[in-house]
Enzyme design. Structure first.
Site, PDB file in Angstrom:
ATOM      1  N   HIS A  18       7.034 -27.070  -0.890  1.00 18.10           N
ATOM      2  CA  HIS A  18       6.367 -28.183  -1.564  1.00 18.10           C
ATOM      3  C   HIS A  18       5.228 -27.686  -2.445  1.00 18.10           C
ATOM      4  O   HIS A  18       4.385 -28.470  -2.872  1.00 18.10           O
ATOM      5  CB  HIS A  18       5.872 -29.185  -0.521  1.00 18.10           C
ATOM      6  N   LYS A  52     -14.313   0.591  -3.836  1.00 20.89           N
ATOM      7  CA  LYS A  52     -15.397   1.049  -2.949  1.00 20.89           C
ATOM      8  C   LYS A  52     -16.446   1.802  -3.757  1.00 20.89           C
ATOM      9  O   LYS A  52     -17.650   1.604  -3.563  1.00 20.89           O
ATOM     10  CB  LYS A  52     -14.844   1.977  -1.864  1.00 20.89           C
ATOM     11  N   GLU A  85       0.828  -1.204   0.000  1.00 19.78           N
ATOM     12  CA  GLU A  85       0.000   0.000   0.000  1.00 19.78           C
ATOM     13  C   GLU A  85       0.871   1.265   0.000  1.00 19.78           C
ATOM     14  O   GLU A  85       0.429   2.320  -0.454  1.00 19.78           O
ATOM     15  CB  GLU A  85      -0.905  -0.019   1.237  1.00 19.78           C
TER      16      GLU A  85
HETATM   17  O1  PA5 Z   1      -3.573   1.393   5.956  1.00 23.90           O
HETATM   18  C1  PA5 Z   1      -4.670   1.863   5.737  1.00 23.90           C
HETATM   19  O2  PA5 Z   1      -4.864   3.068   5.709  1.00 23.90           O
HETATM   20  C2  PA5 Z   1      -5.871   0.976   5.475  1.00 23.90           C
HETATM   21  O3  PA5 Z   1      -5.513  -0.353   5.469  1.00 23.90           O
HETATM   22  C3  PA5 Z   1      -6.908   1.195   6.554  1.00 23.90           C
HETATM   23  O4  PA5 Z   1      -6.317   0.923   7.801  1.00 23.90           O
HETATM   24  C4  PA5 Z   1      -8.109   0.313   6.348  1.00 23.90           C
HETATM   25  O5  PA5 Z   1      -8.676   0.594   5.112  1.00 23.90           O
HETATM   26  C5  PA5 Z   1      -9.127   0.526   7.455  1.00 23.90           C
HETATM   27  O6  PA5 Z   1      -9.453   1.870   7.572  1.00 23.90           O
HETATM   28  P1  PA5 Z   1     -10.217   2.414   8.816  1.00 23.90           P
HETATM   29  O7  PA5 Z   1      -9.349   2.268   9.990  1.00 23.90           O
HETATM   30  O8  PA5 Z   1     -10.509   3.851   8.495  1.00 23.90           O
HETATM   31  O9  PA5 Z   1     -11.481   1.613   8.950  1.00 23.90           O
END
Ligand code: PA5
Length: 435
Positions: free
Chosen positions: A309, A423, A288
């Site tokens: 394996h 989303k 990310e």
């Molecule tokens: O690293 C990130 O920003 C994402 O993985 C969020 O943590 C994830 O989408 C969850 O978001 P939130 O804490 O707003 O529910």
């Protein structure tokens, strides 16, 4: 330091010179990070978290964890992505491999919800929660993420039916923004105990905030030692500006040298099944943070020897576009020896008397040599043992190196614009107003 980095296995595929040529870029990235002058600098709160987390917050987290333990056989940690993976990574690395099947030890078993939308998973969870006393930690920084919000709506209703409104209120802890979002409003209205996700810490860098610390404390682990490990690593990494002495910069240089030479996929390798979720956390952190603007190393993970394996064939012999980072643990926490067998029907007496950890390490060494000879650059990150302290060091090390590596790549390591696309489509398909 608990952690050392060994780059010898990158050679001859990656020459030392190809790594050292990146040192200036890594040192520039270091300055950008330390001076808070780069992209996404409003999300650098994680850099000082280990040293700035107050004793008062730690005590409060431990107190709430103790209260949860008194009333719960099970604690459902509800969150997704950065609001879930860090806690799970640490808990699974530390807990007994069969914790849920053994008699309780005074702490609740931690289970997870809100990290997918599966009807079967939620139905199975309901079956379990019918039979267990449980509590709920709902974690969402934005307070609006669909997966945990749906799970929370269902679990809150289940809790209220089971314990009544007042009983449920005692069993729900919310970890969210200090002032914004529907979860914050709901938590205020219902009077839930609350902890704050700091504004300047993004989800995937939040494991050392209450997001990770409360579930880890609830599982019965020592968050003071975890923070101490992170604090020592913070001191180490923020005090060494030179790429020749800073292990996070060395890791960032090495992986970027691989990337620049066409090794686009990094596989984090472990030889301890309990590190599976640490790998998942690492995948999110790097994927990310770096995968944007058409760039980035693809982070993957394998657990050896299991995956030797299955994926072992591809790694040894498939397309030569991957490199390995082996997370090597020198000592097991417990010792076990291969017994002698007078009949030796299985022919295994050649390892009789050896510790299983030694056998595992010979598999690691043999694999290291085979993969390197097969055209895979291999580096090693070595810790001596798995415990709270070493995990604290490791978490902070990977976060710091990720920020450096992202800046070297020229991206903003602290945003995630790409996660919105699915989303928007999902909301439109579900008829959410405005989509
Ligand atoms: O690293 C990130 O920003 C994402 O993985 C969020 O943590 C994830 O989408 C969850 O978001 P939130 O804490 O707003 O529910």
């Amino acid at each position: 330091m608990e952690i050392t980095i060994d780059l010898k296995g990158l050679q001859p595929l990656i020459a030392n010179e190809e790594i050292s040529r990146l040192e200036l870029a890594a040192e520039a990235a270091y300055k950008t990070l330390i001076n808070k002058s780069g992209k996404g600098n409003e999300f650098l709160g994680w850099v000082d978290l280990p040293s700035s987390t107050s004793a008062a917050l730690v005590s409060k987290l431990m107190l709430v964890a103790k209260q949860l333990a008194q009333i719960s056989e099970v604690c459902v940690v509800t969150g997704i992505g950065g609001s879930y993976l860090g806690a799970r990574a640490v808990i699974e690395a530390l807990q007994h491999s069969f914790a849920s099947l053994l008699p309780a030890k005074g702490q609740p078993i931690i289970i997870y919800a809100g990290h997918q939308l599966s009807a079967d998973y939620m139905s199975d969870l309901n079956d379990l929660l019918e039979q267990k006393d449980y509590s709920l930690i709902i974690i969402s920084k934005s307070g609006t993420t669909t997966e945990p919000a749906v799970a929370f709506r269902m679990l809150k209703s289940h809790l209220e039916k089971k314990y009544g409104k007042a009983g449920a209120q005692q069993r729900i802890i919310a970890i969210t923004d200090k002032s914004k979002g529907v979860l914050k409003q709901l938590a205020d209205r219902e009077g839930y105990e609350q902890f704050v996700v700091p504004d300047d810490v993004g989800g995937r860098f939040s494991v050392l905030t209450p997001v990770g610390l409360l579930p880890i404390a609830a599982a019965g682990f020592d968050i003071t030692a975890l923070l101490q490990g992170a604090r020592d690593m913070q001191q180490e990494l923020t005090s060494k500006a030179s790429a020749t002495s800073n292990i996070a910069l060395q890791y960032a240089c090495a992986r970027n040298a691989c990337y620049q030479k066409g090794y686009f996929n990094e596989i984090l390798v472990n030889y301890e099944p309990r590190l599976l979720y640490l790998t998942e956390w690492w995948k999110q952190l790097y994927g990310e943070s770096e995968g944007k603007e058409g760039k980035g190393i693809f982070p993957a993970g394998v657990s050896f020897t299991t995956d030797l394996h299955s994926m072992g064939q591809y790694i040894q012999d498939g397309e030569r576009k991957l490199f390995e980072t082996v997370l090597s643990v020198t000592d097991s926490n417990r010792q076990l020896f291969v017994p002698n067998d007078t009949e030796n029907a299985d022919g295994l007496n050649f390892i009789a008397g050896k510790s299983l950890n030694e056998v595992n390490h010979k598999a690691e060494l043999g694999t290291f040599m085979a993969h390197r000879d097969g055209g895979v650059p291999v580096m090693r990150i070595v810790i001596s043992k798995i415990n709270e302290y070493s995990l604290g060091q490791l978490l902070y090390f990977f976060e710091f190196a990720c920020a450096i590596s992202g800046y070297m790549l020229g991206v903003n390591p602290f945003d995630q614009p790409g996660v919105e696309a699915y989303k928007n489509n999902m909301f439109a398909l579900l008829g959410k107003p405005g989509f």
